[in-house]
Design a protein around this motif. Structure first.
Motif, PDB file in Angstrom:
ATOM      1  N   LEU A   4       1.036  -1.365  -0.560  1.00  0.00           N
ATOM      2  CA  LEU A   4      -0.024  -0.206   0.105  1.00  0.00           C
ATOM      3  C   LEU A   4       0.947   0.879  -0.010  1.00  0.00           C
ATOM      4  CD1 LEU A   4      -2.797   0.792  -0.217  1.00  0.00           C
ATOM      5  CD2 LEU A   4      -2.563   1.093   2.233  1.00  0.00           C
ATOM      6  N   ILE A   5       1.838   0.891   0.963  1.00  0.00           N
ATOM      7  CA  ILE A   5       2.468   2.073   0.481  1.00  0.00           C
ATOM      8  C   ILE A   5       4.005   2.379  -0.566  1.00  0.00           C
ATOM      9  CG2 ILE A   5       5.105   3.422   2.351  1.00  0.00           C
ATOM     10  CD1 ILE A   5       3.803   2.156   4.686  1.00  0.00           C
ATOM     11  N   VAL A   6       4.243   1.938  -1.060  1.00  0.00           N
ATOM     12  CA  VAL A   6       4.753   1.583  -1.901  1.00  0.00           C
ATOM     13  C   VAL A   6       4.073   2.487  -3.384  1.00  0.00           C
ATOM     14  CG1 VAL A   6       5.494   0.456  -4.196  1.00  0.00           C
ATOM     15  CG2 VAL A   6       6.319  -0.146  -2.214  1.00  0.00           C
ATOM     16  N   SER A   7       2.408   1.582  -3.409  1.00  0.00           N
ATOM     17  CA  SER A   7       1.609   2.116  -4.496  1.00  0.00           C
ATOM     18  C   SER A   7       1.264   3.336  -4.703  1.00  0.00           C
ATOM     19  CB  SER A   7       0.057   1.258  -4.294  1.00  0.00           C
ATOM     20  OG  SER A   7       0.261  -0.369  -4.688  1.00  0.00           O
ATOM     21  N   PHE A   8       0.821   4.060  -2.776  1.00  0.00           N
ATOM     22  CA  PHE A   8       0.832   5.206  -2.625  1.00  0.00           C
ATOM     23  C   PHE A   8       2.380   6.047  -3.008  1.00  0.00           C
ATOM     24  CE2 PHE A   8      -2.210   4.728   0.151  1.00  0.00           C
ATOM     25  CZ  PHE A   8      -3.674   5.216  -0.116  1.00  0.00           C
ATOM     26  N   VAL A   9       3.015   5.662  -3.223  1.00  0.00           N
ATOM     27  CA  VAL A   9       4.475   6.802  -3.295  1.00  0.00           C
ATOM     28  C   VAL A   9       4.441   6.807  -4.981  1.00  0.00           C
ATOM     29  CG1 VAL A   9       7.477   6.303  -3.229  1.00  0.00           C
ATOM     30  CG2 VAL A   9       5.922   5.822  -0.747  1.00  0.00           C
ATOM     31  N   ILE A  10       4.316   5.311  -5.667  1.00  0.00           N
ATOM     32  CA  ILE A  10       4.270   5.434  -6.605  1.00  0.00           C
ATOM     33  C   ILE A  10       3.340   6.535  -7.486  1.00  0.00           C
ATOM     34  CG2 ILE A  10       4.009   4.258  -9.219  1.00  0.00           C
ATOM     35  CD1 ILE A  10       5.067   1.513  -7.761  1.00  0.00           C
TER      36      ILE A  10
END
Length: 149
Positions: A4-10
């Motif tokens: 979820l964090i990686v998705s938001f960063v991307i």
């Protein structure tokens, strides 16, 4: 949670890049668009039309050089052709597409910018042979040999 964090960063990075691009283009070049769909269609149309047209305008100076009509296939002639192609293509797309508005000075600025980049990239290209040279005759002979086989 990591996903979820990686998705938001991307997604956040993508939105930041699009926003930066939008502000840069709008402020610098005077480009206005009604939606990202219009901008996407404009960019895709520009690229799809520019590639074959630039192949043609890139060949013209080489042909003129081969026939001895100009001294070099690099320099002002290809620069003018590149600027004219880019400016003309943007003006045509601006006229045809309702959702895009491109100022004339923005079109000219973009055309000059791409023309200078193209001129720098073409400096490394080899000059074409003259039509009456031995090198030109060798190329013709090689093509005839390939055609026979």
């Amino acid at each position: 949670m990591k996903t979820l964090i990686v998705s938001f960063v991307i997604v956040g990075g993508l939105i930041a890049c699009i926003t930066f691009f939008e502000i840069l283009v709008i402020r610098l070049l005077g480009l206005q668009f009604h939606s990202f769909r219009d901008l996407f269609i404009f960019i895709v149309s520009y690229v799809l039309l520019e590639i074959p047209l630039s192949m043609i305008t890139g060949a013209i100076p080489k042909v003129l050089k081969s026939f001895g009509m100009i001294k070099t296939s690099k320099g002002i002639v290809p620069f003018i052709l590149d600027i004219s192609l880019t400016f003309g293509l943007i003006v045509v797309l601006d006229t045809v597409m309702e959702g895009i508005e491109f100022s004339w000075y923005g079109s000219l600025l973009f055309a000059l910018f791409t023309g200078f980049i193209s001129m720098k990239l073409k400096k490394a290209d080899d000059e074409p042979p003259m039509i009456d040279s031995e090198e030109f005759k060798e190329i013709g002979n090689r093509l005839l040999e390939k055609k026979k086989t």
